[in-house]
Design an enzyme around this catalytic site. Structure first.
Site, PDB file in Angstrom:
ATOM      1  N   LYS A 171      64.516  49.127  43.983  1.00  0.00           N
ATOM      2  CA  LYS A 171      65.453  48.065  43.594  1.00  0.00           C
ATOM      3  C   LYS A 171      66.076  48.308  42.231  1.00  0.00           C
ATOM      4  O   LYS A 171      67.205  47.902  41.987  1.00  0.00           O
ATOM      5  CB  LYS A 171      64.761  46.697  43.620  1.00  0.00           C
ATOM      6  CG  LYS A 171      64.475  46.212  45.020  1.00  0.00           C
ATOM      7  CD  LYS A 171      64.458  44.709  45.131  1.00  0.00           C
ATOM      8  CE  LYS A 171      64.431  44.305  46.590  1.00  0.00           C
ATOM      9  NZ  LYS A 171      64.375  42.874  46.789  1.00  0.00           N
ATOM     10  N   LYS A 193      65.025  50.224  55.044  1.00  0.00           N
ATOM     11  CA  LYS A 193      64.707  49.060  55.869  1.00  0.00           C
ATOM     12  C   LYS A 193      65.897  48.095  55.893  1.00  0.00           C
ATOM     13  O   LYS A 193      66.688  48.070  54.935  1.00  0.00           O
ATOM     14  CB  LYS A 193      63.435  48.370  55.378  1.00  0.00           C
ATOM     15  CG  LYS A 193      63.620  47.581  54.113  1.00  0.00           C
ATOM     16  CD  LYS A 193      62.414  46.744  53.797  1.00  0.00           C
ATOM     17  CE  LYS A 193      62.726  45.809  52.657  1.00  0.00           C
ATOM     18  NZ  LYS A 193      62.996  44.452  52.982  1.00  0.00           N
ATOM     19  N   LYS A 228      68.240  41.786  53.293  1.00  0.00           N
ATOM     20  CA  LYS A 228      69.248  40.737  53.054  1.00  0.00           C
ATOM     21  C   LYS A 228      70.220  41.172  51.982  1.00  0.00           C
ATOM     22  O   LYS A 228      71.371  40.793  51.982  1.00  0.00           O
ATOM     23  CB  LYS A 228      68.556  39.462  52.539  1.00  0.00           C
ATOM     24  CG  LYS A 228      67.741  38.741  53.548  1.00  0.00           C
ATOM     25  CD  LYS A 228      67.260  37.436  52.916  1.00  0.00           C
ATOM     26  CE  LYS A 228      65.774  37.286  53.076  1.00  0.00           C
ATOM     27  NZ  LYS A 228      65.013  37.571  51.873  1.00  0.00           N
TER      28      LYS A 228
END
Ligand code: ATP
Ligand code: LTN
Length: 248
Positions: free
Chosen positions: A113, A197, A200
């Site tokens: 991230k 993966k 959202k």
């Protein structure tokens, strides 16, 4: 006898998708039949990356609606918003003092991230797993249903609980939480990049099947997908879609 309690959380960071449903929500629903369950919309986790305050408010409501639409029953499970219970942030601070920097440095989700420029990531993103440990340990939860991507965070929660119990000589004060990870589908991959993966917060809406997508939108997305054939067939089987609908 050890009292069993289920806890899990979902971030209000956007539209719930097929990965959230198959990896987590489906399991939340089946567990509520036999166990005491707490399901939390984790807004404090969401703000570890920038959130527009108005959108965050509406995403909290949307995520809660997604919980109910997936079959969570407020008469059986406790459904709540993380920031409404100040104990989560309070215990997180104590656990920040128990967790070791070396442990956090191994967290792969932070590396993914934060991206290339880690210096610019928020400190909150770095200590995110300690807040997750606090969520679970605050209630002395024993079982945590999650997708495979959260396995490492769960192991860290166990390490933190164990170190707290040892450091303060309070054997069994915090139970060591057990991950409950679906065997058949524990990680649904992005439709645009089969190495990542489904998520959202990925920019392209074509990377995911949202729970709110209409059938024609789903077919359009599946026609453009870049998954390995075996993965595609698995998704189609779950969604009861015939291959002929997505092949020109
Ligand atoms: P974000 O992109 O903002 O990180 P997310 O889509 O990864 O969000 P989370 O709120 O972080 O979703 O995760 C909620 C639950 O859904 C967790 O238990 C997580 O493991 C599970 N989950 C998320 N994505 C997937 C996926 N692609 N496959 C299986 N389970 C998933
Ligand atoms: N980090 C989790 C969300 C989460 C969670 C939790 C899951 C926050 N607190 C406690 C289980 C238990 C994620 O899915 N990204």
């Amino acid at each position: 006898m050890k009292k069993e309690l289920v806890f899990s959380g979902v971030q209000p960071t956007g539209n719930l998708h097929l990965g959230n449903y198959l990896g987590a929500l489906k399991n939340f629903v089946s567990l509520q039949k036999a166990m005491n369950c707490l399901y939390c919309v984790v807004d404090l986790h969401a703000i570890t990356t920038f959130q527009n305050p108005k959108e965050l408010n509406s995403n909290i409501l949307e995520t809660t609606a997604g919980f109910l639409a997936s079959g969570l029953d407020p008469n059986k499970s406790i459904i709540f918003n993380q920031s409404s219970v100040s104990g989560h942030a309070e215990l997180a601070w104590i656990l920040n003092c128990v967790c070791r920097v070396g442990w956090l440095n191994r967290m792969t989700q932070f590396k993914d991230k934060a991206g290339k420029d880690k210096e610019k990531a928020s400190v909150g993103l770095y200590i995110y797993p300690n807040l997750m440990a606090a969520d679970i340990l605050l209630y002395k939860a024993t079982h945590v249903p999650v997708g495979a991507d959260q396995k490492q965070h769960l192991e860290l929660s166990r390490d933190i609980a164990q170190k707290f119990n040892n450091d303060f000589n309070v054997k069994d004060f915090f139970p060591l939480p057990e991950p409950l990870i679906q065997k058949s589908i524990s990680r649904v991959m992005s439709l645009r990049d089969g190495t990542k993966k489904m998520s959202k917060s990925e920019d392209s809406d074509y990377s995911r099947i949202n729970l709110k997508d209409k059938p024609d939108e789903i077919v359009k997305k599946l026609k453009r997908q870049k998954l390995m054939r075996s993965r595609l067939l698995k998704i189609l089987k779950i969604m009861k879609i015939d291959l002929k609908h997505i092949i020109y």
